[in-house]
Design a protein around this motif. Structure first.
Motif, PDB file in Angstrom:
ATOM      1  N   TYR A 292      -1.598 -12.626 -25.151  1.00 17.96           N
ATOM      2  CA  TYR A 292      -1.648 -13.943 -24.505  1.00 17.96           C
ATOM      3  C   TYR A 292      -2.993 -14.644 -24.628  1.00 17.96           C
ATOM      4  O   TYR A 292      -3.168 -15.735 -24.082  1.00 17.96           O
ATOM      5  N   GLY A 293      -3.941 -14.040 -25.342  1.00 19.59           N
ATOM      6  CA  GLY A 293      -5.246 -14.658 -25.466  1.00 19.59           C
ATOM      7  C   GLY A 293      -6.137 -14.303 -24.295  1.00 19.59           C
ATOM      8  O   GLY A 293      -5.783 -13.525 -23.411  1.00 19.59           O
ATOM      9  N   ASP A 294      -7.356 -14.865 -24.285  1.00 20.06           N
ATOM     10  CA  ASP A 294      -8.297 -14.592 -23.214  1.00 20.06           C
ATOM     11  C   ASP A 294      -7.749 -15.068 -21.872  1.00 20.06           C
ATOM     12  O   ASP A 294      -6.947 -16.014 -21.820  1.00 20.06           O
ATOM     13  N   PRO A 295      -8.195 -14.419 -20.767  1.00 19.49           N
ATOM     14  CA  PRO A 295      -7.674 -14.792 -19.447  1.00 19.49           C
ATOM     15  C   PRO A 295      -7.814 -16.263 -19.099  1.00 19.49           C
ATOM     16  O   PRO A 295      -6.999 -16.793 -18.336  1.00 19.49           O
ATOM     17  N   ASN A 296      -8.824 -16.925 -19.657  1.00 20.12           N
ATOM     18  CA  ASN A 296      -8.943 -18.348 -19.350  1.00 20.12           C
ATOM     19  C   ASN A 296      -7.839 -19.177 -19.995  1.00 20.12           C
ATOM     20  O   ASN A 296      -7.715 -20.372 -19.736  1.00 20.12           O
ATOM     21  N   GLU A 297      -7.029 -18.529 -20.852  1.00 18.09           N
ATOM     22  CA  GLU A 297      -5.880 -19.212 -21.449  1.00 18.09           C
ATOM     23  C   GLU A 297      -4.565 -18.815 -20.767  1.00 18.09           C
ATOM     24  O   GLU A 297      -3.516 -19.339 -21.109  1.00 18.09           O
ATOM     25  N   TRP A 298      -4.640 -17.884 -19.830  1.00 17.01           N
ATOM     26  CA  TRP A 298      -3.429 -17.448 -19.153  1.00 17.01           C
ATOM     27  C   TRP A 298      -2.919 -18.524 -18.202  1.00 17.01           C
ATOM     28  O   TRP A 298      -3.680 -19.367 -17.727  1.00 17.01           O
ATOM     29  N   SER A 299      -1.654 -18.460 -17.919  1.00 11.86           N
ATOM     30  CA  SER A 299      -1.023 -19.474 -17.082  1.00 11.86           C
ATOM     31  C   SER A 299      -1.151 -19.110 -15.605  1.00 11.86           C
ATOM     32  O   SER A 299      -0.560 -18.137 -15.140  1.00 11.86           O
ATOM     33  N   PHE A 300      -1.943 -19.882 -14.891  1.00 12.30           N
ATOM     34  CA  PHE A 300      -2.042 -19.742 -13.438  1.00 12.30           C
ATOM     35  C   PHE A 300      -1.539 -21.014 -12.756  1.00 12.30           C
ATOM     36  O   PHE A 300      -1.993 -21.373 -11.677  1.00 12.30           O
TER      37      PHE A 300
ATOM     38  N   GLN B 112      -7.350  -1.095 -20.572  1.00  9.55           N
ATOM     39  CA  GLN B 112      -6.311  -1.127 -21.595  1.00  9.55           C
ATOM     40  C   GLN B 112      -5.250  -2.163 -21.264  1.00  9.55           C
ATOM     41  O   GLN B 112      -4.764  -2.862 -22.160  1.00  9.55           O
ATOM     42  N   MET B 113      -4.909  -2.268 -19.993  1.00 11.49           N
ATOM     43  CA  MET B 113      -3.931  -3.271 -19.578  1.00 11.49           C
ATOM     44  C   MET B 113      -4.405  -4.671 -19.940  1.00 11.49           C
ATOM     45  O   MET B 113      -3.668  -5.457 -20.544  1.00 11.49           O
ATOM     46  N   PHE B 114      -5.645  -4.988 -19.573  1.00  8.90           N
ATOM     47  CA  PHE B 114      -6.180  -6.310 -19.873  1.00  8.90           C
ATOM     48  C   PHE B 114      -6.323  -6.535 -21.373  1.00  8.90           C
ATOM     49  O   PHE B 114      -6.060  -7.633 -21.875  1.00  8.90           O
ATOM     50  N   ASN B 115      -6.728  -5.511 -22.105  1.00  9.29           N
ATOM     51  CA  ASN B 115      -6.893  -5.663 -23.553  1.00  9.29           C
ATOM     52  C   ASN B 115      -5.563  -5.943 -24.241  1.00  9.29           C
ATOM     53  O   ASN B 115      -5.481  -6.787 -25.151  1.00  9.29           O
ATOM     54  N   MET B 116      -4.504  -5.244 -23.830  1.00  8.42           N
ATOM     55  CA  MET B 116      -3.191  -5.473 -24.429  1.00  8.42           C
ATOM     56  C   MET B 116      -2.636  -6.829 -24.038  1.00  8.42           C
ATOM     57  O   MET B 116      -2.033  -7.529 -24.860  1.00  8.42           O
TER      58      MET B 116
ATOM     59  N   ASN C 100       4.606  -9.618 -13.676  1.00  8.82           N
ATOM     60  CA  ASN C 100       5.620  -9.406 -14.703  1.00  8.82           C
ATOM     61  C   ASN C 100       5.159  -9.816 -16.092  1.00  8.82           C
ATOM     62  O   ASN C 100       5.677  -9.312 -17.096  1.00  8.82           O
ATOM     63  N   THR C 101       4.184 -10.696 -16.164  1.00  7.67           N
ATOM     64  CA  THR C 101       3.696 -11.165 -17.462  1.00  7.67           C
ATOM     65  C   THR C 101       2.525 -10.337 -17.973  1.00  7.67           C
ATOM     66  O   THR C 101       2.542  -9.852 -19.113  1.00  7.67           O
ATOM     67  N   TYR C 102       1.507 -10.138 -17.137  1.00  2.19           N
ATOM     68  CA  TYR C 102       0.239  -9.585 -17.610  1.00  2.19           C
ATOM     69  C   TYR C 102      -0.033  -8.148 -17.161  1.00  2.19           C
ATOM     70  O   TYR C 102      -0.974  -7.525 -17.650  1.00  2.19           O
ATOM     71  N   PHE C 103       0.741  -7.621 -16.214  1.00  2.00           N
ATOM     72  CA  PHE C 103       0.457  -6.297 -15.670  1.00  2.00           C
ATOM     73  C   PHE C 103       1.528  -5.266 -16.037  1.00  2.00           C
ATOM     74  O   PHE C 103       1.252  -4.285 -16.736  1.00  2.00           O
TER      75      PHE C 103
ATOM     76  N   LEU D 292      -9.028 -13.066 -10.629  1.00  2.00           N
ATOM     77  CA  LEU D 292      -8.133 -11.946 -10.362  1.00  2.00           C
ATOM     78  C   LEU D 292      -8.912 -10.839  -9.662  1.00  2.00           C
ATOM     79  O   LEU D 292      -9.985 -10.443 -10.113  1.00  2.00           O
ATOM     80  N   ILE D 293      -8.379 -10.366  -8.563  1.00  2.00           N
ATOM     81  CA  ILE D 293      -8.960  -9.238  -7.843  1.00  2.00           C
ATOM     82  C   ILE D 293      -7.995  -8.064  -7.966  1.00  2.00           C
ATOM     83  O   ILE D 293      -6.828  -8.170  -7.589  1.00  2.00           O
ATOM     84  N   VAL D 294      -8.474  -6.966  -8.520  1.00  2.00           N
ATOM     85  CA  VAL D 294      -7.647  -5.776  -8.702  1.00  2.00           C
ATOM     86  C   VAL D 294      -8.280  -4.633  -7.918  1.00  2.00           C
ATOM     87  O   VAL D 294      -9.466  -4.349  -8.080  1.00  2.00           O
ATOM     88  N   VAL D 295      -7.493  -4.012  -7.058  1.00  2.00           N
ATOM     89  CA  VAL D 295      -7.971  -2.892  -6.252  1.00  2.00           C
ATOM     90  C   VAL D 295      -7.149  -1.669  -6.616  1.00  2.00           C
ATOM     91  O   VAL D 295      -5.923  -1.744  -6.715  1.00  2.00           O
ATOM     92  N   ILE D 296      -7.820  -0.531  -6.832  1.00  2.00           N
ATOM     93  CA  ILE D 296      -7.130   0.694  -7.205  1.00  2.00           C
ATOM     94  C   ILE D 296      -7.395   1.760  -6.152  1.00  2.00           C
ATOM     95  O   ILE D 296      -8.532   2.003  -5.764  1.00  2.00           O
ATOM     96  N   ASP D 297      -6.321   2.355  -5.649  1.00  2.00           N
ATOM     97  CA  ASP D 297      -6.412   3.527  -4.775  1.00  2.00           C
ATOM     98  C   ASP D 297      -6.189   4.731  -5.674  1.00  2.00           C
ATOM     99  O   ASP D 297      -5.070   4.988  -6.114  1.00  2.00           O
ATOM    100  N   ILE D 298      -7.245   5.496  -5.953  1.00  2.00           N
ATOM    101  CA  ILE D 298      -7.185   6.492  -7.018  1.00  2.00           C
ATOM    102  C   ILE D 298      -6.346   7.717  -6.666  1.00  2.00           C
ATOM    103  O   ILE D 298      -5.943   8.459  -7.556  1.00  2.00           O
ATOM    104  N   ASP D 299      -6.085   7.954  -5.374  1.00  2.00           N
ATOM    105  CA  ASP D 299      -5.276   9.120  -5.024  1.00  2.00           C
ATOM    106  C   ASP D 299      -4.096   8.790  -4.123  1.00  2.00           C
ATOM    107  O   ASP D 299      -3.511   9.678  -3.501  1.00  2.00           O
ATOM    108  N   GLY D 300      -3.713   7.523  -4.045  1.00  2.00           N
ATOM    109  CA  GLY D 300      -2.522   7.145  -3.285  1.00  2.00           C
ATOM    110  C   GLY D 300      -2.754   7.152  -1.787  1.00  2.00           C
ATOM    111  O   GLY D 300      -3.863   7.388  -1.301  1.00  2.00           O
ATOM    112  N   ILE D 301      -1.686   6.918  -1.044  1.00  2.00           N
ATOM    113  CA  ILE D 301      -1.807   6.726   0.400  1.00  2.00           C
ATOM    114  C   ILE D 301      -2.142   8.013   1.137  1.00  2.00           C
ATOM    115  O   ILE D 301      -2.444   7.989   2.325  1.00  2.00           O
ATOM    116  N   LYS D 302      -2.092   9.166   0.456  1.00  2.00           N
ATOM    117  CA  LYS D 302      -2.386  10.434   1.128  1.00  2.00           C
ATOM    118  C   LYS D 302      -3.884  10.645   1.334  1.00  2.00           C
ATOM    119  O   LYS D 302      -4.294  11.567   2.050  1.00  2.00           O
TER     120      LYS D 302
END
Length: 233
Positions: free
Chosen positions: A61-69, A52-56, A88-91, A153-163
């Motif tokens: 801002y258009g497809d990721p290949n149009e994003w500003s890197f 959902q984050m990426f879709n919004m 701050n822009t995409y996340f 872009l590499i996104v890593v998710i810790d599904i239950d936090g540092i505990k």
């Protein structure tokens, strides 16, 4: 007087013993099955959140290949300069954020591990940007580079936090977005069209006890959102 039928003390003790043995044999399996299902449910929730984050962001801002890197000379400061701008822009505008911890987040312990038990040793440094979400999960992200340009872009998710276990493939899972060729978010390992289950298991980044475990999320999704018997749990 009529006689009343009743169990003797010996019969009661034998019955309780049998119940105890059966419970000792089945309870670990039930607990493990429940833990696997909880993991899958949290992983699916994270997939929905990130998609959902990426879709919004794509809608704005258009497809990721149009994003500003855009960046200057690629050096040790490139991550410090570009990661906050991407966040701050995409996340951040599209996430339910509890704490925007940024780069070099001091709240992140240095105990995150790959599936082969080697230390990841990156999430607490300036190579990753850290976002604590209100659902209790932690999102880390970085950008890949080839020494000349920053691209994936590499996104890593810790599904239950540092505990939790803080282990790739157990409660930590990796997404990978090639900004030039992939139109949607994918678990790392599902970026191609000819993905083989054997590769997701046995590759160096694969979901095996001698690998890094970066393909474990891909394997679970590939198997229909199920943790199968050969999963290195």
């Amino acid at each position: 007087m009529k006689k009343k039928n009743a169990f003797t003390l010996a019969e009661v003790l034998i019955t309780l013993g049998i119940i105890g043995i059966v419970a000792a044999m089945t309870l670990p399996t039930l607990i493990e099955k429940h833990k696997k299902q909880v993991t899958v449910n949290k992983l699916k929730r994270s997939y929905t959140t990130i998609s959902q984050m990426f879709n919004m962001a794509r809608k704005d801002y258009g497809d990721p290949n149009e994003w500003s890197f855009e960046f200057g000379e690629l050096n040790s400061n490139s991550f410090i300069e570009i990661l906050p701008r991407i966040a701050n822009t995409y996340f951040l505008p599209y996430l339910d954020v509890m704490d925007n911890c940024g780069i070099s987040c001091s709240k992140i312990p240095n105990n995150y591990k790959y599936l082969n038990n080697s230390l990841i040793n990156q999430f607490h440094r300036n190579l990753y940007y850290t976002i604590f979400l209100k659902d209790g999960s932690i999102l880390f992200f970085s950008v890949n580079n080839n020494g000349v340009e920053l691209y994936d872009l590499i996104v890593v998710i810790d599904i239950d936090g540092i505990k939790g276990e803080n282990t790739m493939g157990k409660d930590v899972f990796s997404y990978y977005l090639n900004t030039k060729t992939v139109a949607k978010s994918n678990f790392w390992g599902l970026t191609g069209t000819n993905v083989k289950r054997e590769s997701l298991l046995n590759d160096g980044r694969g979901c095996n006890k001698n690998g890094l475990g970066q393909y474990c999320g891909a394997l679970i999704q590939y198997d229909g959102w199920e943790i199968k018997d050969d999963y290195p749990w």
